[in-house]
Design a protein around this motif. Structure first.
Motif, short mmCIF file in Angstrom:
data_model
loop_
_atom_site.label_atom_id
_atom_site.label_comp_id
_atom_site.label_asym_id
_atom_site.label_seq_id
_atom_site.Cartn_x
_atom_site.Cartn_y
_atom_site.Cartn_z
N VAL A 151 48.40 83.99 69.44
CA VAL A 151 49.85 84.03 69.31
C VAL A 151 50.27 85.04 68.26
O VAL A 151 51.39 85.57 68.28
N TYR A 152 49.36 85.38 67.33
CA TYR A 152 49.70 86.28 66.23
C TYR A 152 49.80 87.74 66.70
O TYR A 152 50.22 88.60 65.93
N GLU A 153 49.41 88.01 67.93
CA GLU A 153 49.61 89.35 68.46
C GLU A 153 51.08 89.68 68.64
O GLU A 153 51.44 90.85 68.79
N PHE A 154 51.93 88.67 68.63
CA PHE A 154 53.36 88.89 68.84
C PHE A 154 54.11 88.98 67.53
O PHE A 154 55.35 88.99 67.52
N SER A 155 53.39 89.06 66.41
CA SER A 155 54.03 89.29 65.12
C SER A 155 54.44 90.75 65.00
O SER A 155 53.90 91.62 65.70
N PRO A 156 55.41 91.08 64.14
CA PRO A 156 55.76 92.49 63.93
C PRO A 156 54.52 93.32 63.59
O PRO A 156 53.64 92.86 62.86
N PHE B 173 51.64 90.77 50.45
CA PHE B 173 52.04 91.78 49.48
C PHE B 173 52.68 92.98 50.16
O PHE B 173 53.47 93.69 49.53
N VAL B 174 52.36 93.22 51.42
CA VAL B 174 53.07 94.26 52.17
C VAL B 174 54.54 93.86 52.27
O VAL B 174 55.45 94.68 52.04
N LEU B 175 54.77 92.61 52.61
CA LEU B 175 56.14 92.10 52.71
C LEU B 175 56.83 92.16 51.35
O LEU B 175 58.00 92.57 51.26
N ALA B 176 56.12 91.76 50.28
CA ALA B 176 56.72 91.78 48.95
C ALA B 176 57.07 93.20 48.51
O ALA B 176 58.12 93.43 47.90
N GLY C 271 61.15 99.05 58.02
CA GLY C 271 59.77 98.71 57.70
C GLY C 271 59.61 97.26 57.29
O GLY C 271 58.65 96.59 57.68
N LEU C 272 60.57 96.77 56.52
CA LEU C 272 60.56 95.36 56.11
C LEU C 272 60.57 94.43 57.31
O LEU C 272 59.79 93.47 57.38
N CYS C 273 61.41 94.72 58.30
CA CYS C 273 61.49 93.89 59.49
C CYS C 273 60.25 94.01 60.37
O CYS C 273 59.98 93.13 61.19
N SER C 274 59.49 95.10 60.20
CA SER C 274 58.31 95.34 61.03
C SER C 274 57.03 94.76 60.42
O SER C 274 55.97 94.91 61.01
N VAL C 275 57.12 94.14 59.25
CA VAL C 275 55.94 93.55 58.61
C VAL C 275 55.73 92.11 59.06
O VAL C 275 54.66 91.74 59.55
N LYS C 276 56.75 91.28 58.88
CA LYS C 276 56.70 89.88 59.29
C LYS C 276 58.10 89.45 59.70
O LYS C 276 59.09 90.09 59.35
N HIS C 277 58.16 88.35 60.43
CA HIS C 277 59.47 87.83 60.81
C HIS C 277 60.29 87.43 59.58
O HIS C 277 61.52 87.48 59.61
N HIS C 278 59.61 87.04 58.50
CA HIS C 278 60.31 86.71 57.26
C HIS C 278 61.12 87.90 56.76
O HIS C 278 62.16 87.73 56.10
N GLY C 279 60.62 89.11 57.02
CA GLY C 279 61.33 90.29 56.58
C GLY C 279 62.69 90.42 57.22
O GLY C 279 63.63 90.93 56.60
N MET C 280 62.84 89.96 58.45
CA MET C 280 64.14 90.00 59.11
C MET C 280 65.12 89.09 58.41
O MET C 280 66.31 89.43 58.25
#
Length: 220
Positions: free
Chosen positions: A67-72, A144-147, A178-187
């Motif tokens: 399921v993690y293949e559908f992450s940003p 840390f990418v997200l941070a 870029g922030l939105c493309s790291v994790k859904h939390h970034g959105m």
């Protein structure tokens, strides 16, 4: 006041110990990256999916695999690139670099808020010395990418509000994208950041064109 006067004085130049502590933490992370991957998320998909794609010779989404293949995809693509060049050790060491960038954004934000430079070093140390930071330092995760992108978006947003020009608007859109493309939390973080930017745009009567540039570059 009596209690404060009873406390021992802080030696002059104390802050010079903080960069040493930061260096030691980062060095421990780089050395720890030479150990075999052991983190749950790293073993389950952060390095497993790059290894699979490298073995199969293509990057694709396989339904039913994970399921993690559908992450940003941004962080995952960077991990695949480094994994192909330097293996799991290099992928884990890349995360230490992102950790350094995230700490740097914390220091810059503190400085822009008017904090003295020596205490800005402490802001970076506080981010690096948390237990979760030390645990994740040598793993190939996205935190840390997200941070780093979250801190960078705050810095660029402050710059845009002060400059209010096309260049800063385009840069802000790229960082938020870029922030939105790291994790859904970034959105979610991007939505939260949009509110003060919108309030500042109304207060300072920022023209619609820079705001449209932000939306366009974020979408791209």
């Amino acid at each position: 006041p009596a209690v404060l006067s009873a406390l021992p004085a802080v030696p002059a130049g104390w802050w010079r110990l903080v960069p040493i502590a930061i260096t030691l933490i980062l060095l421990a992370g780089f050395i720890g990256a030479y150990a075999p991957p052991s983190d749950h998320d790293t073993l389950r998909y952060h390095l497993t999916l790059p290894h699979r794609d490298l073995a199969w010779g293509k990057i694709a989404v396989y339904f039913g695999w994970s399921v993690y293949e559908f992450s940003p995809p941004l962080s995952g693509l960077l991990t695949r690139f480094i994994y192909a060049l330097a293996g799991p050790t290099g992928a884990q060491q890349l995360h230490v670099v992102w950790e350094l960038l995230a700490a740097g954004t914390a220091a810059v934000i503190a400085r822009r808020l008017g904090i003295k430079p020596e205490f800005c070093w402490l802001a970076a140390l506080f981010l690096l010395s948390q237990r979760v930071s030390i645990n994740l330092a040598s793993t190939a995760s996205n935190e840390f990418v997200l941070a780093a992108y979250a801190g960078g978006s705050v810095i660029v947003a402050q710059h845009f509000i002060s400059q209010r020009n096309i260049a800063s608007a385009a840069l802000l859109g790229l960082v938020i994208g870029g922030l939105c493309s790291v994790k859904h939390h970034g959105m979610i973080f991007a939505i939260c950041l949009a509110l003060p930017v919108l309030i500042a745009a109304i207060r300072h009567r920022i023209p619609a064109r820079p705001l449209a540039i932000i939306v366009m570059t974020t979408s791209v």
